[in-house]
Write a protein that holds these residues in place. Structure first.
Motif, PDB file in Angstrom:
ATOM      1  N   SER A 123       0.809  -1.216   0.000  1.00 12.68           N
ATOM      2  CA  SER A 123       0.000   0.000   0.000  1.00 12.68           C
ATOM      3  C   SER A 123       0.847   1.273   0.000  1.00 12.68           C
ATOM      4  O   SER A 123       0.548   2.235  -0.719  1.00 12.68           O
ATOM      5  CB  SER A 123      -0.950   0.003   1.201  1.00 12.68           C
ATOM      6  OG  SER A 123      -0.230  -0.079   2.419  1.00 12.68           O
ATOM      7  N   ILE A 124       1.898   1.299   0.811  1.00  7.73           N
ATOM      8  CA  ILE A 124       2.754   2.490   0.862  1.00  7.73           C
ATOM      9  C   ILE A 124       3.467   2.691  -0.469  1.00  7.73           C
ATOM     10  O   ILE A 124       3.582   3.819  -0.962  1.00  7.73           O
ATOM     11  CB  ILE A 124       3.769   2.378   2.010  1.00  7.73           C
ATOM     12  CG1 ILE A 124       3.054   2.446   3.363  1.00  7.73           C
ATOM     13  CG2 ILE A 124       4.814   3.487   1.923  1.00  7.73           C
ATOM     14  CD1 ILE A 124       3.982   2.332   4.552  1.00  7.73           C
ATOM     15  N   LEU A 125       3.926   1.597  -1.069  1.00  5.24           N
ATOM     16  CA  LEU A 125       4.574   1.688  -2.372  1.00  5.24           C
ATOM     17  C   LEU A 125       3.623   2.245  -3.416  1.00  5.24           C
ATOM     18  O   LEU A 125       4.001   3.096  -4.231  1.00  5.24           O
ATOM     19  CB  LEU A 125       5.067   0.304  -2.813  1.00  5.24           C
ATOM     20  CG  LEU A 125       6.341  -0.225  -2.156  1.00  5.24           C
ATOM     21  CD1 LEU A 125       6.572  -1.673  -2.569  1.00  5.24           C
ATOM     22  CD2 LEU A 125       7.534   0.632  -2.543  1.00  5.24           C
ATOM     23  N   ASN A 126       2.389   1.779  -3.397  1.00  4.00           N
ATOM     24  CA  ASN A 126       1.399   2.256  -4.359  1.00  4.00           C
ATOM     25  C   ASN A 126       1.103   3.741  -4.165  1.00  4.00           C
ATOM     26  O   ASN A 126       0.997   4.497  -5.136  1.00  4.00           O
ATOM     27  CB  ASN A 126       0.110   1.437  -4.242  1.00  4.00           C
ATOM     28  CG  ASN A 126       0.299  -0.007  -4.665  1.00  4.00           C
ATOM     29  OD1 ASN A 126       1.186  -0.307  -5.464  1.00  4.00           O
ATOM     30  ND2 ASN A 126      -0.527  -0.899  -4.138  1.00  4.00           N
ATOM     31  N   GLN A 127       0.969   4.149  -2.912  1.00  2.00           N
ATOM     32  CA  GLN A 127       0.717   5.568  -2.625  1.00  2.00           C
ATOM     33  C   GLN A 127       1.878   6.435  -3.106  1.00  2.00           C
ATOM     34  O   GLN A 127       1.671   7.479  -3.732  1.00  2.00           O
ATOM     35  CB  GLN A 127       0.515   5.768  -1.123  1.00  2.00           C
ATOM     36  CG  GLN A 127      -0.745   5.152  -0.553  1.00  2.00           C
ATOM     37  CD  GLN A 127      -0.794   5.251   0.959  1.00  2.00           C
ATOM     38  OE1 GLN A 127      -0.266   6.198   1.553  1.00  2.00           O
ATOM     39  NE2 GLN A 127      -1.402   4.273   1.597  1.00  2.00           N
ATOM     40  N   ALA A 128       3.106   5.994  -2.819  1.00  3.79           N
ATOM     41  CA  ALA A 128       4.288   6.749  -3.232  1.00  3.79           C
ATOM     42  C   ALA A 128       4.378   6.827  -4.749  1.00  3.79           C
ATOM     43  O   ALA A 128       4.738   7.879  -5.312  1.00  3.79           O
ATOM     44  CB  ALA A 128       5.546   6.109  -2.657  1.00  3.79           C
ATOM     45  N   ALA A 129       4.052   5.727  -5.419  1.00  6.71           N
ATOM     46  CA  ALA A 129       4.111   5.704  -6.882  1.00  6.71           C
ATOM     47  C   ALA A 129       3.107   6.675  -7.488  1.00  6.71           C
ATOM     48  O   ALA A 129       3.430   7.422  -8.426  1.00  6.71           O
ATOM     49  CB  ALA A 129       3.860   4.290  -7.392  1.00  6.71           C
ATOM     50  N   ILE A 130       1.889   6.681  -6.953  1.00 10.56           N
ATOM     51  CA  ILE A 130       0.847   7.581  -7.462  1.00 10.56           C
ATOM     52  C   ILE A 130       1.235   9.040  -7.240  1.00 10.56           C
ATOM     53  O   ILE A 130       1.099   9.882  -8.135  1.00 10.56           O
ATOM     54  CB  ILE A 130      -0.508   7.268  -6.790  1.00 10.56           C
ATOM     55  CG1 ILE A 130      -1.013   5.889  -7.237  1.00 10.56           C
ATOM     56  CG2 ILE A 130      -1.532   8.339  -7.118  1.00 10.56           C
ATOM     57  CD1 ILE A 130      -2.227   5.400  -6.484  1.00 10.56           C
ATOM     58  N   MET A 131       1.724   9.350  -6.041  1.00  8.60           N
ATOM     59  CA  MET A 131       2.138  10.717  -5.742  1.00  8.60           C
ATOM     60  C   MET A 131       3.303  11.154  -6.630  1.00  8.60           C
ATOM     61  O   MET A 131       3.334  12.280  -7.135  1.00  8.60           O
ATOM     62  CB  MET A 131       2.519  10.831  -4.260  1.00  8.60           C
ATOM     63  CG  MET A 131       1.357  10.664  -3.309  1.00  8.60           C
ATOM     64  SD  MET A 131       1.871  10.651  -1.557  1.00  8.60           S
ATOM     65  CE  MET A 131       2.489  12.319  -1.395  1.00  8.60           C
ATOM     66  N   THR A 132       4.253  10.247  -6.827  1.00  6.43           N
ATOM     67  CA  THR A 132       5.419  10.567  -7.657  1.00  6.43           C
ATOM     68  C   THR A 132       5.015  10.839  -9.096  1.00  6.43           C
ATOM     69  O   THR A 132       5.430  11.838  -9.698  1.00  6.43           O
ATOM     70  CB  THR A 132       6.438   9.414  -7.617  1.00  6.43           C
ATOM     71  OG1 THR A 132       6.866   9.203  -6.273  1.00  6.43           O
ATOM     72  CG2 THR A 132       7.649   9.735  -8.483  1.00  6.43           C
ATOM     73  N   LEU A 133       4.200   9.959  -9.665  1.00  7.80           N
ATOM     74  CA  LEU A 133       3.785  10.120 -11.061  1.00  7.80           C
ATOM     75  C   LEU A 133       2.917  11.370 -11.236  1.00  7.80           C
ATOM     76  O   LEU A 133       3.012  12.055 -12.264  1.00  7.80           O
ATOM     77  CB  LEU A 133       3.025   8.879 -11.523  1.00  7.80           C
ATOM     78  CG  LEU A 133       3.880   7.619 -11.705  1.00  7.80           C
ATOM     79  CD1 LEU A 133       2.999   6.423 -12.074  1.00  7.80           C
ATOM     80  CD2 LEU A 133       4.938   7.831 -12.780  1.00  7.80           C
ATOM     81  N   SER A 134       2.087  11.669 -10.244  1.00  8.06           N
ATOM     82  CA  SER A 134       1.245  12.870 -10.324  1.00  8.06           C
ATOM     83  C   SER A 134       2.090  14.131 -10.331  1.00  8.06           C
ATOM     84  O   SER A 134       1.877  15.040 -11.146  1.00  8.06           O
ATOM     85  CB  SER A 134       0.258  12.898  -9.153  1.00  8.06           C
ATOM     86  OG  SER A 134      -0.609  11.782  -9.189  1.00  8.06           O
ATOM     87  N   LEU A 135       3.060  14.192  -9.426  1.00 11.70           N
ATOM     88  CA  LEU A 135       3.929  15.362  -9.355  1.00 11.70           C
ATOM     89  C   LEU A 135       4.806  15.459 -10.595  1.00 11.70           C
ATOM     90  O   LEU A 135       4.999  16.550 -11.154  1.00 11.70           O
ATOM     91  CB  LEU A 135       4.793  15.286  -8.097  1.00 11.70           C
ATOM     92  CG  LEU A 135       5.682  16.496  -7.775  1.00 11.70           C
ATOM     93  CD1 LEU A 135       4.857  17.783  -7.764  1.00 11.70           C
ATOM     94  CD2 LEU A 135       6.379  16.304  -6.433  1.00 11.70           C
ATOM     95  N   PHE A 136       5.321  14.334 -11.053  1.00 12.74           N
ATOM     96  CA  PHE A 136       6.145  14.305 -12.262  1.00 12.74           C
ATOM     97  C   PHE A 136       5.354  14.810 -13.467  1.00 12.74           C
ATOM     98  O   PHE A 136       5.855  15.617 -14.263  1.00 12.74           O
ATOM     99  CB  PHE A 136       6.632  12.880 -12.521  1.00 12.74           C
ATOM    100  CG  PHE A 136       7.455  12.718 -13.769  1.00 12.74           C
ATOM    101  CD1 PHE A 136       8.809  13.009 -13.772  1.00 12.74           C
ATOM    102  CD2 PHE A 136       6.873  12.263 -14.946  1.00 12.74           C
ATOM    103  CE1 PHE A 136       9.570  12.863 -14.927  1.00 12.74           C
ATOM    104  CE2 PHE A 136       7.616  12.116 -16.100  1.00 12.74           C
ATOM    105  CZ  PHE A 136       8.969  12.408 -16.091  1.00 12.74           C
ATOM    106  N   THR A 137       4.119  14.364 -13.600  1.00 12.45           N
ATOM    107  CA  THR A 137       3.275  14.789 -14.720  1.00 12.45           C
ATOM    108  C   THR A 137       2.993  16.276 -14.657  1.00 12.45           C
ATOM    109  O   THR A 137       3.061  16.986 -15.674  1.00 12.45           O
ATOM    110  CB  THR A 137       1.953  13.999 -14.707  1.00 12.45           C
ATOM    111  OG1 THR A 137       2.230  12.598 -14.808  1.00 12.45           O
ATOM    112  CG2 THR A 137       1.067  14.415 -15.872  1.00 12.45           C
ATOM    113  N   GLY A 138       2.686  16.772 -13.465  1.00 15.39           N
ATOM    114  CA  GLY A 138       2.412  18.193 -13.311  1.00 15.39           C
ATOM    115  C   GLY A 138       3.610  19.064 -13.640  1.00 15.39           C
ATOM    116  O   GLY A 138       3.488  20.084 -14.339  1.00 15.39           O
ATOM    117  N   LEU A 139       4.786  18.680 -13.162  1.00 16.91           N
ATOM    118  CA  LEU A 139       5.999  19.446 -13.437  1.00 16.91           C
ATOM    119  C   LEU A 139       6.350  19.410 -14.928  1.00 16.91           C
ATOM    120  O   LEU A 139       6.763  20.421 -15.509  1.00 16.91           O
ATOM    121  CB  LEU A 139       7.159  18.891 -12.614  1.00 16.91           C
ATOM    122  CG  LEU A 139       7.052  19.091 -11.094  1.00 16.91           C
ATOM    123  CD1 LEU A 139       8.101  18.258 -10.374  1.00 16.91           C
ATOM    124  CD2 LEU A 139       7.223  20.564 -10.738  1.00 16.91           C
ATOM    125  N   SER A 140       6.176  18.243 -15.546  1.00 15.51           N
ATOM    126  CA  SER A 140       6.450  18.121 -16.984  1.00 15.51           C
ATOM    127  C   SER A 140       5.505  19.005 -17.784  1.00 15.51           C
ATOM    128  O   SER A 140       5.915  19.652 -18.759  1.00 15.51           O
ATOM    129  CB  SER A 140       6.310  16.660 -17.432  1.00 15.51           C
ATOM    130  OG  SER A 140       7.218  15.828 -16.739  1.00 15.51           O
TER     131      SER A 140
END
Length: 235
Positions: A123-140
């Motif tokens: 669960s923690i890995l999934n949460q971190a992955a979602i947060m990372t991809l969301s922030l990465f997409t926004g910055l890109s």
């Protein structure tokens, strides 16, 4: 990461819209492939007790510094292969080598993240992955929509990473925990790195450097994932 122009290539900024779109597709396809390879290699490492135990044994004291130093040497070599070699096959060797190195150094953190949940779930890995991809997409999106040149961040990032490395070494040598604020600061630094690397896609790279560009994005993405996961894994 420095960019080196070779003969018979063009800067991305000089390409037509169709050629630029093709260049960007290659980069993000390679980035997706690198992330998938990371997941596969990480899964494989967790299935091999010798590799898992070795990685976990290197997390304390000076052993962690040795592991970190080895990681930096390997990834710097991989970056040189991807950037400076005229052999396209070596570009891929560099990217694959970088992914494998990332997968190995992530073993202890992912182990901690799994153990942090009572049921040992992902669960923690999934949460971190979602947060990372969301922030990465926004910055890109910020870079591509504004087309702003973030090359001015290069010196800021260099100083920031140098300070961070010094603090990590000092923390190991003198036995103090860098704490939540350090991880939060590293998330900001990683976000700046994503802006810088994405800006290079638009303004700095040559048309034949899609593998090197994907490696640069992958390194920044994984740095962001590391510290988001570190924050979520805290008790």
């Amino acid at each position: 990461m420095e960019n080196h122009q070779t003969t018979n290539t063009q800067m991305v900024s000089m390409l037509t819209d169709v050629e630029r779109a093709s260049f960007y597709r290659k980069i993000y396809t390679h980035l997706a492939g690198a992330v998938l390879l990371f997941i596969l290699v990480e899964t494989l490492f967790f299935q091999i007790p010798a590799v898992l135990n070795l990685a976990l044994s290197l997390t304390g004291g000076y052993s962690w510094l040795i592991m970190l130093g080895g990681f930096m040497l390997i990834t710097n070599y991989a970056e040189r292969l991807a950037l400076k070699s005229e052999n396209t096959n070596l570009h891929y060797v560099g990217l694959i080598l970088y992914v494998i190195a990332e997968a190995f150094i992530f073993i202890p953190l992912i182990f901690i993240a799994i153990m942090a949940t009572k049921e040992g779930s992902m669960s923690i890995l999934n949460q971190a992955a979602i947060m990372t991809l969301s922030l990465f997409t926004g910055l890109s999106a910020i870079v591509f929509l504004t087309r702003k040149d973030f090359s001015f961040l290069k010196s800021i990032l260099a100083v920031g990473f140098a300070i961070a490395l010094g603090l990590i070494v000092a923390g190991v040598l003198f036995g103090f925990n860098l704490g939540l604020w350090f991880s939060a600061a590293m998330v900001v630094l990683a976000s700046g790195s994503i802006l810088y690397q994405t800006s290079n896609l638009v303004h700095k790279y040559n048309s034949n450097q899609h593998v090197a560009a994907s490696l640069g994005l992958f390194s920044s993405l994984m740095l962001l994932f590391w510290y988001i996961l570190s924050i979520l894994s805290r008790d």
